[in-house]
Structures are given as C-alpha cells and as structure tokens.
Design an enzyme around this catalytic site. Sequence first.
Site, mmCIF file in Angstrom:
data_model
loop_
_atom_site.group_PDB
_atom_site.id
_atom_site.type_symbol
_atom_site.label_atom_id
_atom_site.label_comp_id
_atom_site.label_asym_id
_atom_site.label_seq_id
_atom_site.Cartn_x
_atom_site.Cartn_y
_atom_site.Cartn_z
ATOM 1 N N CYS A 192 0.846 -1.186 0.000
ATOM 2 C CA CYS A 192 0.000 0.000 0.000
ATOM 3 C C CYS A 192 0.882 1.236 0.000
ATOM 4 O O CYS A 192 2.008 1.202 0.481
ATOM 5 C CB CYS A 192 -0.964 0.009 1.175
ATOM 6 N N GLU B 202 -7.808 8.488 4.253
ATOM 7 C CA GLU B 202 -7.480 8.191 2.863
ATOM 8 C C GLU B 202 -8.698 7.846 2.015
ATOM 9 O O GLU B 202 -9.638 7.210 2.491
ATOM 10 C CB GLU B 202 -6.475 7.035 2.805
#
Length: 183
Positions: free
Chosen positions: A66, A113
């Site tokens: 990620c 996010e």
Amino acid sequence: MDNDKVVLVDKEDVQLGLMPKLEAHRKGVLHRAFSVFIFNSSRLLLMQKRSSQKYHSPGLWTNTCCSHQRDGESTIDAANRRLNEEMGLDVDLKETFSFIYKANLKNGLIEHEFDHVLVGFTDFSPNININEVEDWKWVDLSFLERDLDKNPSVYTEWFKIIFKRVKVYIETLNWVFLESKSK
C-alpha cells in the site's frame, strides 16, 4: 514532481492540491492512496510485515502493498511501481473498489485516505526490499479472519478496516478474476 507529497482530494476523489506526506498524516487531511491484495492459486493472501524502520505502523502485518499515488500518476501505475519496489513483483492488477476511511495511529498520526483497492494473482514468491518489508507470508483468509479478532494489535489499522471488504469482494466474484489468471 516531489515524490514525498500526497495528492489531497475531496470526497469524490477530485484533486485539491499536494501536501508533504508526513504533514498530511499529522493533520489527518483526506488524500489519495491505494491498497494491493495479491492472491495465489491456493487462494492465499500475500501479507507483508512492515519494516520496523517505518515512521508509522512499524513491524505490523498488512496487505501485500500500500502507498500513495504521485501527482499525475494513475492508480495502476502507482500500485505497480510500489509492488515492484516493496515486494519485487510484477503482477497484472485490477482496480476493484474504493472507499474513504479515517484511523488514528498509535504515534499520533492519522490515516485519512480515499483508498483505491486493487487485486492480483501470482504464484511467485516475493523478493522483498528489506528497507520496506521485514517479512512476508501466504495466509489463509479464514485463519486471517479469526486472527484479526484474536490478535488485532499485530495488524495495521487500515488492514483491519479493509480486510472484510476485500474478502466479501473476492467471495462475491467467486474467485473468477483470480482463477482466470491461473489458466
């Protein structure tokens, strides 16, 4: 292009500007990110243990890879770049879904996010970058589901949020995407 900046976005993923990564995590500003989940033909998930040198969530288990897109970089390009940099893998990735999450981290930082989730398939073992990844393993999803309840402190905050969504997505597809890659 400053590679240490994240792309700030609104709730529709429209770019608003750029901000240094650490500042965005200190302030909890919504920014663009991605999470990669790689599976093998045995339907196991490739997990990584983050390097103990990371500025947040060090030494915790999480999904395959990620990170954050750079300014002007597509999600697929960013995910392929980081998957190669962290895990030494080149995998055909498919964007699946996206969602917004916010999580407070132990060191006072905040993950806020707009996360794009990608899945892919390989039976190759990773060649990890030890500056990014401390360890790796293939994990059964049923075991992982139980272990997340039993030992939540060994996993990243975002992984605890996203895992069930990915599991439902994969099961809903009945593994069609992954199995088509194995033929």
